[in-house]
Design a protein around this motif. Structure first.
Motif, PDB file in Angstrom:
ATOM      1  N   SER A 193       1.497  -0.940   0.099  1.00  0.00           N
ATOM      2  CA  SER A 193      -0.054  -0.157   0.013  1.00  0.00           C
ATOM      3  C   SER A 193       1.314   0.737  -0.006  1.00  0.00           C
ATOM      4  O   SER A 193       0.736   2.619  -0.536  1.00  0.00           O
ATOM      5  N   ASN A 194       2.068   1.178   0.632  1.00  0.00           N
ATOM      6  CA  ASN A 194       2.970   2.347   0.575  1.00  0.00           C
ATOM      7  C   ASN A 194       3.712   2.134  -0.366  1.00  0.00           C
ATOM      8  O   ASN A 194       3.345   3.818  -1.269  1.00  0.00           O
ATOM      9  N   VAL A 195       3.490   1.187  -1.450  1.00  0.00           N
ATOM     10  CA  VAL A 195       4.495   1.744  -2.369  1.00  0.00           C
ATOM     11  C   VAL A 195       3.003   2.549  -3.562  1.00  0.00           C
ATOM     12  O   VAL A 195       4.100   3.028  -4.484  1.00  0.00           O
ATOM     13  N   MET A 196       2.198   1.776  -3.531  1.00  0.00           N
ATOM     14  CA  MET A 196       1.195   2.350  -4.186  1.00  0.00           C
ATOM     15  C   MET A 196       0.859   3.864  -3.868  1.00  0.00           C
ATOM     16  O   MET A 196       0.792   4.470  -4.965  1.00  0.00           O
ATOM     17  N   GLU A 197       1.517   3.729  -2.518  1.00  0.00           N
ATOM     18  CA  GLU A 197       0.796   5.253  -2.427  1.00  0.00           C
ATOM     19  C   GLU A 197       1.474   6.627  -3.530  1.00  0.00           C
ATOM     20  O   GLU A 197       1.906   7.556  -3.455  1.00  0.00           O
ATOM     21  N   LYS A 198       3.305   5.712  -3.653  1.00  0.00           N
ATOM     22  CA  LYS A 198       4.688   6.089  -3.383  1.00  0.00           C
ATOM     23  C   LYS A 198       4.033   7.072  -5.124  1.00  0.00           C
ATOM     24  O   LYS A 198       4.532   7.725  -5.257  1.00  0.00           O
TER      25      LYS A 198
ATOM     26  N   LYS B  35      -6.136   4.701 -12.149  1.00  0.00           N
ATOM     27  CA  LYS B  35      -5.950   3.509 -12.429  1.00  0.00           C
ATOM     28  C   LYS B  35      -5.280   3.564 -11.011  1.00  0.00           C
ATOM     29  O   LYS B  35      -6.571   2.219  -9.936  1.00  0.00           O
ATOM     30  N   VAL B  36      -4.474   4.239 -10.782  1.00  0.00           N
ATOM     31  CA  VAL B  36      -3.514   3.395  -8.939  1.00  0.00           C
ATOM     32  C   VAL B  36      -4.332   4.269  -8.075  1.00  0.00           C
ATOM     33  O   VAL B  36      -4.833   3.903  -7.165  1.00  0.00           O
ATOM     34  N   LEU B  37      -5.414   5.274  -8.274  1.00  0.00           N
ATOM     35  CA  LEU B  37      -5.892   5.141  -7.170  1.00  0.00           C
ATOM     36  C   LEU B  37      -6.950   4.741  -7.030  1.00  0.00           C
ATOM     37  O   LEU B  37      -7.242   4.631  -5.608  1.00  0.00           O
ATOM     38  N   ASN B  38      -7.498   4.376  -8.141  1.00  0.00           N
ATOM     39  CA  ASN B  38      -9.098   3.567  -8.296  1.00  0.00           C
ATOM     40  C   ASN B  38      -8.346   1.852  -7.457  1.00  0.00           C
ATOM     41  O   ASN B  38      -9.096   1.730  -6.763  1.00  0.00           O
ATOM     42  N   LEU B  39      -7.767   1.380  -8.048  1.00  0.00           N
ATOM     43  CA  LEU B  39      -7.143   0.103  -7.330  1.00  0.00           C
ATOM     44  C   LEU B  39      -6.219   0.794  -5.581  1.00  0.00           C
ATOM     45  O   LEU B  39      -7.349  -0.410  -5.432  1.00  0.00           O
ATOM     46  N   MET B  40      -6.113   1.467  -5.403  1.00  0.00           N
ATOM     47  CA  MET B  40      -5.983   1.678  -3.936  1.00  0.00           C
ATOM     48  C   MET B  40      -6.956   1.947  -3.207  1.00  0.00           C
ATOM     49  O   MET B  40      -7.564   1.163  -1.711  1.00  0.00           O
ATOM     50  N   ASN B  41      -7.965   2.039  -3.817  1.00  0.00           N
ATOM     51  CA  ASN B  41      -9.192   2.897  -3.008  1.00  0.00           C
ATOM     52  C   ASN B  41     -10.129   1.559  -2.935  1.00  0.00           C
ATOM     53  O   ASN B  41     -10.819   1.168  -2.148  1.00  0.00           O
ATOM     54  N   PHE B  42     -10.277   0.740  -3.753  1.00  0.00           N
ATOM     55  CA  PHE B  42     -10.906  -0.971  -4.096  1.00  0.00           C
ATOM     56  C   PHE B  42     -10.170  -1.183  -3.277  1.00  0.00           C
ATOM     57  O   PHE B  42     -11.049  -1.913  -2.210  1.00  0.00           O
ATOM     58  N   LYS B  43      -8.866  -1.333  -2.839  1.00  0.00           N
ATOM     59  CA  LYS B  43      -8.081  -2.226  -1.955  1.00  0.00           C
ATOM     60  C   LYS B  43      -8.219  -2.112  -0.689  1.00  0.00           C
ATOM     61  O   LYS B  43      -9.178  -3.005   0.518  1.00  0.00           O
ATOM     62  N   VAL B  44      -8.531  -0.525  -0.294  1.00  0.00           N
ATOM     63  CA  VAL B  44      -9.080  -0.598   1.488  1.00  0.00           C
ATOM     64  C   VAL B  44     -10.435  -0.533   2.096  1.00  0.00           C
ATOM     65  O   VAL B  44     -10.217  -0.866   2.526  1.00  0.00           O
TER      66      VAL B  44
ATOM     67  N   ALA C  62     -18.948  -8.189  -0.238  1.00  0.00           N
ATOM     68  CA  ALA C  62     -18.294  -6.551  -0.336  1.00  0.00           C
ATOM     69  C   ALA C  62     -16.815  -6.993  -0.511  1.00  0.00           C
ATOM     70  O   ALA C  62     -16.046  -6.095  -1.456  1.00  0.00           O
ATOM     71  N   ALA C  63     -15.720  -7.227   0.122  1.00  0.00           N
ATOM     72  CA  ALA C  63     -14.644  -7.425   0.710  1.00  0.00           C
ATOM     73  C   ALA C  63     -14.176  -8.777  -1.346  1.00  0.00           C
ATOM     74  O   ALA C  63     -13.673  -7.994  -2.081  1.00  0.00           O
ATOM     75  N   LEU C  64     -14.467  -9.543  -1.384  1.00  0.00           N
ATOM     76  CA  LEU C  64     -14.742 -10.019  -2.960  1.00  0.00           C
ATOM     77  C   LEU C  64     -15.404  -9.083  -3.577  1.00  0.00           C
ATOM     78  O   LEU C  64     -14.148  -8.856  -4.876  1.00  0.00           O
ATOM     79  N   HIS C  65     -15.654  -8.459  -3.868  1.00  0.00           N
ATOM     80  CA  HIS C  65     -16.451  -7.190  -5.014  1.00  0.00           C
ATOM     81  C   HIS C  65     -15.215  -6.396  -5.388  1.00  0.00           C
ATOM     82  O   HIS C  65     -15.034  -6.187  -6.346  1.00  0.00           O
ATOM     83  N   ASN C  66     -15.115  -5.982  -3.905  1.00  0.00           N
ATOM     84  CA  ASN C  66     -13.933  -4.815  -4.058  1.00  0.00           C
ATOM     85  C   ASN C  66     -12.786  -5.603  -4.222  1.00  0.00           C
ATOM     86  O   ASN C  66     -11.958  -5.188  -5.357  1.00  0.00           O
ATOM     87  N   TYR C  67     -12.410  -6.273  -4.072  1.00  0.00           N
ATOM     88  CA  TYR C  67     -10.964  -7.100  -4.725  1.00  0.00           C
ATOM     89  C   TYR C  67     -11.199  -7.166  -5.948  1.00  0.00           C
ATOM     90  O   TYR C  67     -10.169  -7.294  -7.045  1.00  0.00           O
ATOM     91  N   SER C  68     -11.827  -7.464  -6.438  1.00  0.00           N
ATOM     92  CA  SER C  68     -12.451  -7.448  -8.301  1.00  0.00           C
ATOM     93  C   SER C  68     -12.809  -6.997  -8.853  1.00  0.00           C
ATOM     94  O   SER C  68     -11.817  -6.593 -10.195  1.00  0.00           O
TER      95      SER C  68
ATOM     96  N   TRP D 167       1.319  -6.001  -7.443  1.00  0.00           N
ATOM     97  CA  TRP D 167       0.229  -5.508  -7.079  1.00  0.00           C
ATOM     98  C   TRP D 167      -0.953  -6.978  -7.073  1.00  0.00           C
ATOM     99  O   TRP D 167      -1.756  -7.548  -6.461  1.00  0.00           O
ATOM    100  N   ASN D 168      -1.060  -7.261  -8.095  1.00  0.00           N
ATOM    101  CA  ASN D 168      -2.226  -8.014  -8.358  1.00  0.00           C
ATOM    102  C   ASN D 168      -2.153  -9.266  -7.722  1.00  0.00           C
ATOM    103  O   ASN D 168      -2.694  -9.838  -7.874  1.00  0.00           O
TER     104      ASN D 168
END
Length: 194
Positions: free
Chosen positions: A67-72, A102-111, A124-130, A142-143
């Motif tokens: 998550s820190n890497v994605m944020e960076k 893309k990166v921000l959306n990925l981070m938001n879905f993962k969080v 819901a976790a399954l849906h957001n990870y997908s 990351w994937n």
């Protein structure tokens, strides 16, 4: 003046550790000097910069700091957006805004998915990870983590075959990701019980 050129293989663009007594030889990608990387990217030209960004997304890092890497990387892209002219962003560097999104959306879905999982809302976790997995196919590391996390959600829902498949995908993306092997073994064991 010579601009420093980051080398993702050597990770010589990592800031010095804040702990001077640290003897660790491993580098943390989350500690990259954003300004150095942005300056180097601006000197590369757009085509090479896109390839370089994919490399940054896939540099080996401690899995606990993904998550820190994605944020960076999101910060690097935001800084690029600020430094580039509107003309460049509309033409040659238009991919920067798309990558940041893309990166921000990925981070938001993962969080969201992580929070859903902690709250035992596995569907819901399954849906957001997908959804997170759809954001950036070039981010193999990351994937791998996202597939492994989705496997855990599948296992919590007694969907063991799906968990096995997610673990296979995680291992395919990152063969060094030990947790995916362990989850796959647990999923196989659970399949035999049911």
């Amino acid at each position: 003046a010579k601009l420093p050129f980051p080398n993702p293989i050597k990770l010589d663009w990592i800031e010095k550790s804040s702990n001077p007594n640290s003897t660790s030889s491993t580098s943390n990608v989350a500690d990259i000097d954003t300004d150095v990387v942005v300056n180097a990217i601006l000197c590369m030209g757009t085509e090479f910069a896109q390839i370089y960004l994919i490399t940054l997304k896939n540099v080996d890092a401690n899995k606990t700091c993904s998550s820190n890497v994605m944020e960076k990387i999101a910060n690097i892209l935001a800084d690029l957006n600020l430094r580039l002219s509107k003309e460049d962003l509309l033409e040659r560097w238009s991919w920067v805004q798309l990558e940041e999104e893309k990166v921000l959306n990925l981070m938001n879905f993962k969080v969201s998915a992580d929070q859903n999982f902690k709250n035992l809302n596995f569907k819901a976790a399954l849906h957001n990870y997908s959804n997170a997995l759809k954001m950036d196919i070039s981010a193999r590391k990351w994937n791998s983590i996202l597939y492994s996390n989705r496997a855990a959600a599948n296992m919590a829902l007694n969907m063991f075959q799906e968990a096995v498949m997610d673990c296979h995908n995680a291992i395919n993306k990152d063969p060094t990701f030990t947790r995916a092997y362990l989850r796959r073994a647990r999923a196989f064991k659970s399949l035999r019980k049911h």
